[in-house]
Design a protein around this motif. Structure first.
Motif, short mmCIF file in Angstrom:
data_model
loop_
_atom_site.label_atom_id
_atom_site.label_comp_id
_atom_site.label_asym_id
_atom_site.label_seq_id
_atom_site.Cartn_x
_atom_site.Cartn_y
_atom_site.Cartn_z
N VAL A 63 13.62 4.71 -4.85
CA VAL A 63 13.50 3.31 -4.41
C VAL A 63 12.13 3.14 -3.76
O VAL A 63 11.80 3.83 -2.80
CB VAL A 63 14.61 2.93 -3.41
CG1 VAL A 63 14.45 1.48 -2.97
CG2 VAL A 63 15.99 3.17 -4.03
N TYR A 64 11.34 2.23 -4.31
CA TYR A 64 9.98 1.99 -3.83
C TYR A 64 9.96 0.73 -2.97
O TYR A 64 10.34 -0.36 -3.44
CB TYR A 64 9.01 1.83 -5.00
CG TYR A 64 8.91 3.05 -5.89
CD1 TYR A 64 7.87 3.96 -5.74
CD2 TYR A 64 9.86 3.29 -6.89
CE1 TYR A 64 7.76 5.08 -6.55
CE2 TYR A 64 9.77 4.41 -7.71
CZ TYR A 64 8.72 5.30 -7.53
OH TYR A 64 8.64 6.41 -8.33
N ASP A 65 9.53 0.88 -1.71
CA ASP A 65 9.42 -0.31 -0.86
C ASP A 65 8.04 -0.93 -1.04
O ASP A 65 7.24 -0.51 -1.88
CB ASP A 65 9.71 0.04 0.60
CG ASP A 65 8.72 1.05 1.18
OD1 ASP A 65 7.63 1.22 0.62
OD2 ASP A 65 9.07 1.67 2.21
N GLU A 66 7.75 -1.96 -0.24
CA GLU A 66 6.49 -2.69 -0.41
C GLU A 66 5.28 -1.78 -0.21
O GLU A 66 4.27 -1.91 -0.91
CB GLU A 66 6.44 -3.87 0.56
CG GLU A 66 7.46 -4.95 0.23
CD GLU A 66 7.43 -6.07 1.26
OE1 GLU A 66 6.72 -5.92 2.27
OE2 GLU A 66 8.12 -7.09 1.03
N ALA A 67 5.34 -0.88 0.76
CA ALA A 67 4.22 0.03 1.01
C ALA A 67 4.03 0.98 -0.18
O ALA A 67 2.89 1.29 -0.56
CB ALA A 67 4.45 0.83 2.29
N ARG B 127 -2.23 4.16 4.59
CA ARG B 127 -0.96 4.26 5.31
C ARG B 127 -1.18 4.29 6.81
O ARG B 127 -0.48 3.62 7.57
CB ARG B 127 -0.21 5.52 4.86
CG ARG B 127 0.35 5.46 3.45
CD ARG B 127 0.97 6.78 3.09
NE ARG B 127 1.38 6.84 1.69
CZ ARG B 127 1.47 7.96 0.99
NH1 ARG B 127 1.17 9.11 1.55
NH2 ARG B 127 1.86 7.93 -0.27
N SER B 128 -2.12 5.14 7.25
CA SER B 128 -2.34 5.28 8.70
C SER B 128 -2.89 3.99 9.30
O SER B 128 -2.66 3.71 10.48
CB SER B 128 -3.31 6.44 8.97
OG SER B 128 -4.59 6.17 8.42
N GLY C 283 1.51 13.25 -3.71
CA GLY C 283 1.49 12.61 -2.40
C GLY C 283 0.93 11.21 -2.39
O GLY C 283 0.66 10.66 -1.32
N LEU C 284 0.78 10.58 -3.56
CA LEU C 284 0.23 9.24 -3.62
C LEU C 284 1.28 8.18 -3.29
O LEU C 284 0.95 7.13 -2.74
CB LEU C 284 -0.37 8.95 -5.00
CG LEU C 284 -1.81 9.41 -5.24
CD1 LEU C 284 -1.96 10.91 -5.05
CD2 LEU C 284 -2.28 9.01 -6.62
N VAL C 285 2.51 8.44 -3.64
CA VAL C 285 3.62 7.54 -3.31
C VAL C 285 4.76 8.39 -2.75
O VAL C 285 4.89 9.57 -3.09
CB VAL C 285 4.11 6.74 -4.54
CG1 VAL C 285 3.07 5.71 -4.95
CG2 VAL C 285 4.44 7.66 -5.70
N SER C 286 5.56 7.77 -1.90
CA SER C 286 6.67 8.51 -1.27
C SER C 286 7.94 7.68 -1.26
O SER C 286 8.41 7.21 -0.21
CB SER C 286 6.29 8.89 0.18
OG SER C 286 5.10 9.64 0.22
#
Length: 241
Positions: A167-171, A200-201, A153-156
């Motif tokens: 595909v990894y976006d800027e966030a 994130r929040s 759950g560290l990256v989505s």
């Protein structure tokens, strides 16, 4: 000294309650929980307390802000049962947890500074996006590591509908960089995930600064509360003799 306190003036439950803005039922509950020593009884069965009980109540309430209700109660029970070493162990555990929380905060702050001052990202395949290989190269990790972070759950990353590639976006890149810094600091994945969720929040790193300042303030307040609680605990131990 303990004998004088215990055999001194008699206090009613309401006397202890009023001194701290509590209900008499709360005082009775604290006694039943072992936070206060057992009360004396009148010939008619009414509870009577002494200044030692008042000091015990004040000590417990002073311990709560720094150690929490459960630990403060356990400390008082240990003292009242004559197990001072157990009380000291519980206090030590709270201090160790505070130190660990400070280290975690420092690691997060260092990670954020590294993100702000780090090198620019390599040119992505599309504006604001990158794939797993280039991102792994940038981070100095294996692609398998990024997949592990995703499961934790560290990256989505999203999936490209045509190729199925991640595909990894800027966030996602920001989260991966933060995760890498915290992993370098020795933090396990299960402890990193809640911090990433907080980023994130907050909508990014900048709004998180206020949360970090509040975190620092709460840790400082907890440390001062522990000092105040320690002074009251020492006075109570002396009063018990």
């Amino acid at each position: 000294m303990g004998r004088n306190l215990q055999s001194g003036e008699r206090l009613r439950p309401v006397d202890l309650a009023r001194a701290h803005g509590l209900s008499t039922q709360a005082v009775r509950n604290y006694e039943e929980a072992g936070i206060l020593p057992a009360a004396g009884r009148t010939p008619h069965g009414y509870r009577t307390y002494t200044p030692l009980h008042a000091r015990a109540l004040g000590t417990f309430l002073a311990l709560v802000p720094g150690h929490g209700h459960a630990t403060a109660a356990a400390v008082m029970r240990a003292v009242n049962q004559g197990a001072a070493d157990e009380a000291f162990r519980l206090v030590d555990e709270s201090h160790a947890q505070l130190l660990e929380d400070r280290r975690t905060l420092a690691a997060v702050e260092n990670a954020l500074r590294d993100l702000e001052s780090g090198p620019p990202a390599p040119a992505p395949p599309a504006p604001g996006t990158t794939f797993i290989g280039p991102l792994a190269d940038r981070l100095g990790v294996r692609s398998a590591t990024l997949r592990t972070w995703e499961r934790a759950g560290l990256v989505s990353p999203r999936r490209d509908p045509r190729t199925g590639y991640r595909v990894y976006d800027e966030a996602d890149v920001r989260d991966a960089l933060l995760a890498r810094q915290l992993r370098r600091g020795g933090y396990p994945l299960e402890r990193i995930a809640p911090l990433i969720a907080q980023v994130r929040s907050a909508g990014g790193l900048e709004p998180l600064e206020a949360a970090l300042a509040d975190w620092r303030a709460r840790l400082s307040a907890r440390g001062r509360a522990m000092l105040a609680g320690a002074a009251e605990l020492e006075a109570y131990l002396r009063a018990r003799g």
